[in-house]
Design a protein around this motif. Structure first.
Motif, mmCIF file in Angstrom:
data_model
loop_
_atom_site.group_PDB
_atom_site.id
_atom_site.type_symbol
_atom_site.label_atom_id
_atom_site.label_comp_id
_atom_site.label_asym_id
_atom_site.label_seq_id
_atom_site.Cartn_x
_atom_site.Cartn_y
_atom_site.Cartn_z
ATOM 1 N N VAL A 92 76.729 66.440 38.405
ATOM 2 C CA VAL A 92 77.349 65.518 39.020
ATOM 3 C C VAL A 92 77.032 64.651 39.929
ATOM 4 N N LEU A 93 76.629 63.519 40.093
ATOM 5 C CA LEU A 93 75.899 62.766 41.222
ATOM 6 C C LEU A 93 76.826 61.858 41.734
ATOM 7 N N ALA A 94 76.809 61.680 43.361
ATOM 8 C CA ALA A 94 77.585 60.912 43.728
ATOM 9 C C ALA A 94 77.416 59.748 43.635
ATOM 10 N N PRO A 95 78.342 58.507 43.546
ATOM 11 C CA PRO A 95 77.864 57.272 43.804
ATOM 12 C C PRO A 95 77.119 57.297 44.632
ATOM 13 N N PRO A 96 75.723 55.678 45.054
ATOM 14 C CA PRO A 96 76.024 55.359 43.800
ATOM 15 C C PRO A 96 74.746 55.807 42.786
ATOM 16 N N GLU A 97 74.087 56.663 43.359
ATOM 17 C CA GLU A 97 73.260 57.925 41.876
ATOM 18 C C GLU A 97 74.118 57.544 40.741
ATOM 19 N N PRO A 98 72.629 56.862 40.080
ATOM 20 C CA PRO A 98 72.965 56.683 38.537
ATOM 21 C C PRO A 98 73.185 57.825 37.989
ATOM 22 N N ARG A 99 74.499 57.353 36.666
ATOM 23 C CA ARG A 99 74.879 58.335 36.033
ATOM 24 C C ARG A 99 74.129 58.307 34.601
ATOM 25 N N ASN A 133 76.838 69.581 13.946
ATOM 26 C CA ASN A 133 75.750 70.482 12.420
ATOM 27 C C ASN A 133 75.357 69.412 11.544
ATOM 28 N N TYR A 134 76.636 68.648 11.291
ATOM 29 C CA TYR A 134 76.327 67.628 10.256
ATOM 30 C C TYR A 134 75.620 65.732 11.036
ATOM 31 N N GLY A 135 75.211 66.109 11.644
ATOM 32 C CA GLY A 135 74.180 64.827 12.785
ATOM 33 C C GLY A 135 75.338 64.433 13.468
ATOM 34 N N THR A 136 75.859 63.876 13.529
ATOM 35 C CA THR A 136 77.451 63.192 14.164
ATOM 36 C C THR A 136 76.620 63.331 15.306
ATOM 37 N N VAL A 137 76.552 62.300 16.012
ATOM 38 C CA VAL A 137 76.200 62.113 17.511
ATOM 39 C C VAL A 137 77.746 61.320 18.618
ATOM 40 N N PHE A 138 77.248 62.266 19.423
ATOM 41 C CA PHE A 138 78.342 62.160 20.776
ATOM 42 C C PHE A 138 77.540 62.309 22.219
ATOM 43 N N VAL A 139 78.097 61.239 22.800
ATOM 44 C CA VAL A 139 77.439 61.045 24.487
ATOM 45 C C VAL A 139 78.875 61.561 25.394
ATOM 46 N N LEU A 140 78.031 62.367 26.165
ATOM 47 C CA LEU A 140 78.844 63.221 26.966
ATOM 48 C C LEU A 140 78.917 61.966 28.364
ATOM 49 N N HIS A 141 79.750 61.269 29.070
ATOM 50 C CA HIS A 141 79.585 60.739 30.279
ATOM 51 C C HIS A 141 80.144 61.542 30.967
ATOM 52 N N THR A 142 79.764 61.415 32.776
ATOM 53 C CA THR A 142 80.529 61.596 34.239
ATOM 54 C C THR A 142 81.295 60.476 34.430
ATOM 55 N N TYR A 143 81.959 60.604 35.395
ATOM 56 C CA TYR A 143 82.525 59.835 36.033
ATOM 57 C C TYR A 143 82.496 60.488 37.722
ATOM 58 N N THR A 144 82.821 60.830 39.260
ATOM 59 C CA THR A 144 82.824 61.117 39.848
ATOM 60 C C THR A 144 83.837 60.183 40.996
ATOM 61 N N VAL A 145 84.537 60.428 41.958
ATOM 62 C CA VAL A 145 85.470 59.434 42.374
ATOM 63 C C VAL A 145 85.357 60.688 44.006
ATOM 64 N N HIS A 146 85.592 59.911 44.710
ATOM 65 C CA HIS A 146 85.249 60.289 46.474
ATOM 66 C C HIS A 146 86.867 60.062 47.420
ATOM 67 N N PRO A 147 87.525 60.436 47.152
ATOM 68 C CA PRO A 147 89.023 60.053 47.718
ATOM 69 C C PRO A 147 88.824 60.349 48.945
ATOM 70 N N GLU A 148 90.019 59.709 49.334
ATOM 71 C CA GLU A 148 89.624 59.357 51.538
ATOM 72 C C GLU A 148 89.935 60.437 52.117
ATOM 73 N N ASN A 149 89.904 62.139 51.441
ATOM 74 C CA ASN A 149 89.862 63.124 52.205
ATOM 75 C C ASN A 149 88.395 64.132 52.068
ATOM 76 N N GLY A 150 87.207 63.638 51.535
ATOM 77 C CA GLY A 150 86.165 63.922 51.581
ATOM 78 C C GLY A 150 85.485 64.907 50.503
ATOM 79 N N CYS A 151 87.048 65.187 49.815
ATOM 80 C CA CYS A 151 86.450 66.025 48.266
ATOM 81 C C CYS A 151 85.827 65.600 47.020
#
Length: 123
Positions: free
Chosen positions: A72-79, A87-105
Motif C-alpha cells: 500500500v503506497l502512501a499518497p501521492p504515489e499512484p495506486r 474459476n469461471y473467468g469472472t474478473v475482479f479488481v482489488l483497490h487499495t485506499y490509504t488515509v493519513h490521520p493526524e496522529n501519523g498512522c
C-alpha cells in the motif's frame, strides 16, 4: 433467442434476453485504464490488460483460502489496482485506499469489485 455475446451460446426466452445479456459472463467489459476504449469479454479483457498494460492478472480458485501481501503506497504515489479472475473467468479488481490521520498512522482499506459487462447493446 440466442445470446449475441461470443462464447456464450445460451438460448433464452425473448422476454428474458435483455436481463441475460446484461448478466452474461461473456458480455463486453470496459478496460479499467483511463482513456482506453477497449471493450470485450472478460477473457479478452484479461489478455488486453496483460499485453497492452503489462498488468499481472492471476487466477484465484474459488473455495480456496489464500494469503496476500499487497503493498500500500502512501499518497501521492499512484495506486495500481490488482486484477485477478476466478474459476469461471469472472474478473475482479482489488483497490487499495490509504488515509493519513493526524496522529501519523497510516490506515489502509481494500475494496473488491467484480468487473461486469458494461450493459451496452451489441445489436
Amino acid at each position: 433467442m440466442e445470446c449475441v455475446h461470443d462464447g456464450c451460446g445460451s438460448v433464452v426466452a425473448y422476454n428474458g434476453l435483455h436481463d441475460h445479456e446484461l448478466a452474461c459472463p461473456h458480455g463486453p467489459c470496459d478496460c479499467t485504464e483511463a482513456g482506453c476504449d477497449f471493450a470485450a469479454s472478460p477473457a479478452a479483457l484479461i489478455a488486453h490488460l496483460r499485453k497492452i498494460y503489462s498488468i499481472c492478472v492471476d487466477m484465484i480458485p474459488y473455495g480456496t483460502a489464500m494469503a496476500f501481501i499487497i503493498q500500500v503506497l502512501a499518497p501521492p504515489e499512484p495506486r495500481r489496482p490488482v486484477f485477478f479472475y476466478g474459476n469461471y473467468g469472472t474478473v475482479f479488481v482489488l483497490h487499495t485506499y490509504t488515509v493519513h490521520p493526524e496522529n501519523g498512522c497510516v490506515l489502509a482499506s481494500l475494496s473488491v469489485e467484480c468487473v461486469r459487462a458494461c450493459g451496452r447493446s451489441t445489436r
